[in-house]
Scaffold this motif. Sequence first.
Motif, PDB file in Angstrom:
ATOM      1  N   MET A  29      -0.924  29.781 -16.670  1.00  0.00           N
ATOM      2  CA  MET A  29      -1.212  29.014 -17.881  1.00  0.00           C
ATOM      3  C   MET A  29      -1.450  29.949 -19.046  1.00  0.00           C
ATOM      4  O   MET A  29      -2.405  30.722 -19.076  1.00  0.00           O
ATOM      5  CB  MET A  29      -2.429  28.115 -17.657  1.00  0.00           C
ATOM      6  CG  MET A  29      -2.210  27.080 -16.550  1.00  0.00           C
ATOM      7  SD  MET A  29      -3.730  26.227 -16.078  1.00  0.00           S
ATOM      8  CE  MET A  29      -4.560  27.518 -15.132  1.00  0.00           C
ATOM      9  N   GLY A  30      -0.537  29.897 -20.015  1.00  0.00           N
ATOM     10  CA  GLY A  30      -0.671  30.729 -21.205  1.00  0.00           C
ATOM     11  C   GLY A  30      -1.194  29.913 -22.361  1.00  0.00           C
ATOM     12  O   GLY A  30      -1.181  28.687 -22.316  1.00  0.00           O
ATOM     13  N   SER A  52      -0.875  34.642 -16.443  1.00  0.00           N
ATOM     14  CA  SER A  52       0.173  34.340 -17.411  1.00  0.00           C
ATOM     15  C   SER A  52       0.599  35.635 -18.085  1.00  0.00           C
ATOM     16  O   SER A  52      -0.231  36.387 -18.596  1.00  0.00           O
ATOM     17  CB  SER A  52      -0.341  33.352 -18.464  1.00  0.00           C
ATOM     18  OG  SER A  52       0.585  33.255 -19.526  1.00  0.00           O
ATOM     19  N   GLY A  53       1.916  35.892 -18.087  1.00  0.00           N
ATOM     20  CA  GLY A  53       2.429  37.078 -18.762  1.00  0.00           C
ATOM     21  C   GLY A  53       2.804  36.831 -20.209  1.00  0.00           C
ATOM     22  O   GLY A  53       3.321  37.725 -20.869  1.00  0.00           O
ATOM     23  N   VAL A  54       2.537  35.631 -20.714  1.00  0.00           N
ATOM     24  CA  VAL A  54       2.937  35.268 -22.074  1.00  0.00           C
ATOM     25  C   VAL A  54       2.016  35.911 -23.094  1.00  0.00           C
ATOM     26  O   VAL A  54       0.790  35.772 -23.020  1.00  0.00           O
ATOM     27  CB  VAL A  54       2.933  33.738 -22.241  1.00  0.00           C
ATOM     28  CG1 VAL A  54       3.249  33.348 -23.681  1.00  0.00           C
ATOM     29  CG2 VAL A  54       3.920  33.091 -21.287  1.00  0.00           C
ATOM     30  N   GLY A 263       1.338  21.895 -20.411  1.00  0.00           N
ATOM     31  CA  GLY A 263       2.286  22.716 -21.149  1.00  0.00           C
ATOM     32  C   GLY A 263       3.571  21.967 -21.421  1.00  0.00           C
ATOM     33  O   GLY A 263       3.571  20.780 -21.745  1.00  0.00           O
ATOM     34  N   HIS A 264       4.698  22.662 -21.283  1.00  0.00           N
ATOM     35  CA  HIS A 264       5.997  22.064 -21.558  1.00  0.00           C
ATOM     36  C   HIS A 264       6.493  21.219 -20.390  1.00  0.00           C
ATOM     37  O   HIS A 264       6.211  21.525 -19.227  1.00  0.00           O
ATOM     38  CB  HIS A 264       7.036  23.147 -21.861  1.00  0.00           C
ATOM     39  CG  HIS A 264       6.855  23.812 -23.179  1.00  0.00           C
ATOM     40  ND1 HIS A 264       6.182  25.022 -23.322  1.00  0.00           N
ATOM     41  CD2 HIS A 264       7.239  23.446 -24.423  1.00  0.00           C
ATOM     42  CE1 HIS A 264       6.176  25.364 -24.602  1.00  0.00           C
ATOM     43  NE2 HIS A 264       6.802  24.437 -25.289  1.00  0.00           N
ATOM     44  N   SER A 265       7.254  20.185 -20.721  1.00  0.00           N
ATOM     45  CA  SER A 265       7.938  19.370 -19.720  1.00  0.00           C
ATOM     46  C   SER A 265       9.433  19.399 -20.011  1.00  0.00           C
ATOM     47  O   SER A 265       9.853  19.624 -21.146  1.00  0.00           O
ATOM     48  CB  SER A 265       7.476  17.907 -19.798  1.00  0.00           C
ATOM     49  OG  SER A 265       6.096  17.784 -19.620  1.00  0.00           O
TER      50      SER A 265
END
Length: 496
Positions: A29-30, A52-54, A263-265
Amino acid sequence: MHGPSHAHPDDDATANPATSLPVVIQGGMGVGVSGWRLARAVARAGQLGVVSGVALDTLIARRLQRGDEDGHIRRALARFPDPDLAERVLRRYFVAGGIPPGTPFRPVPRLGLRSNRLREELTVAANFVEVFLAKEGHNGVVGVNHLEKMQLATPAAVYGAMLAGVDYVLMGAGVPSEIPALLDALARHEPVRLTITVDGALPGERCTAGLDPVRLLGPALPGPLPRPRFLAIVSAASLAAYLARDERTCPDGFVLEGPDAGGHSARPRGRMTLTADGEPVYGPRDRIDLAKVAAIGLPFWLAGGQADPARLAAARAAGAAGIQVGTAFALCRESGLDPRLRRQILAAATDATLVVRNDAAASPTGFPFKLVHLPGTAAAEDVYADRPRHCDLGYLRTPYRRPGGEVGYRCPAEPVEEYVRKGGAAGDTTGSRCLCNGLIATVGLGQHRTGGYVEPPLVTLGQDTSFLARLRHRAGADYTAADVIDHVLGPADGAA
């Protein structure tokens, strides 16, 4: 279907946690919500902890400018293979005692196609630091999560994580077909090139971003690295089958993510239909065919609204190795969320006033994005309207082809006139939030602007929080990552 051909050094050592499959994957989770503390706690409890690597380059740079009060970053950098590179990062960003309150953070180089050594060094070092700290002091397994959408960062970010011995790489938000070969090459310290998607590119035009480990580390280059397992995050059985068709693109497993996940879907299949609140409507075509995925023969995990022992049992019955859990971990004690926001969210959940909407317009990526509607955050319309538009971080910028053939970058969250001048449609900017600045502010590292303006946070969670009542009844409001695992692995009927 083709199975993965990637060798792992101790695949026969089935008692080793690094070679057995986890039942629970803690979602990546970013930005910074699943930091090293959370991933370490999950790994110590015997499951797969994921950092999270973001935007780790920005997070590490800002924490160094805050003075690295507990010394963790400097301790990790002291173990980096190239002491000179680590020292250059410290000289550029570390401020003993921290910058004065209200002082703007020094920026980091933005992502781009042109090689930038400062950016490469910081990205590699930051990912090394986060994974090193997550793996420190235990024998559990740790993964790193990256986004296919952020292709420009991938080679350096993945390599930094591999230098720290990361066990798994997870990636979604696109079609990560080149990642298996990338991991193979980086394990041998070979130069890599990753294809970059450019809007408007002509047939035959190909842009790439790369990394040369030998040029980066020189004499400090270590021996061959363990090749981490790769899990592709997908939302359709067809994409899983596409990736598994060829050993060059085949992952080591899949995370199957449904629309309830934070987050995104993925967009709904077919024509986009919205509810009165502006949320995409998902139907039968959007359900993942688990039997088709199981027939591929690779392990898979279910994600999105899975934080419940009954759902884990159902997933296992359908052939899954287990489940991925995000939101329950996002609200636990070891989460990177600003503690004030965490308490605010838990209070709203207790009062049954917590609202999480899947906003079709909020993300610059064009994908639906879950927004937690809290006062004072960028999800609130008054805060969104008052925020000056900035795109100074640029992680979600889209490369596009300019008329002369060179590549530019644009983002629907940047100033409208700039976006339109770059060929973007003005309608794309309506409702578009700056996720980069907002998510970084959510972990307490928001930028301070001239004139005293501070970037507001932007919180994302999954839409299913039904797990909270039982979990909090069992472990209290200040529950831990280990409590989440005990809850999920507990009896499905709620018996003690």
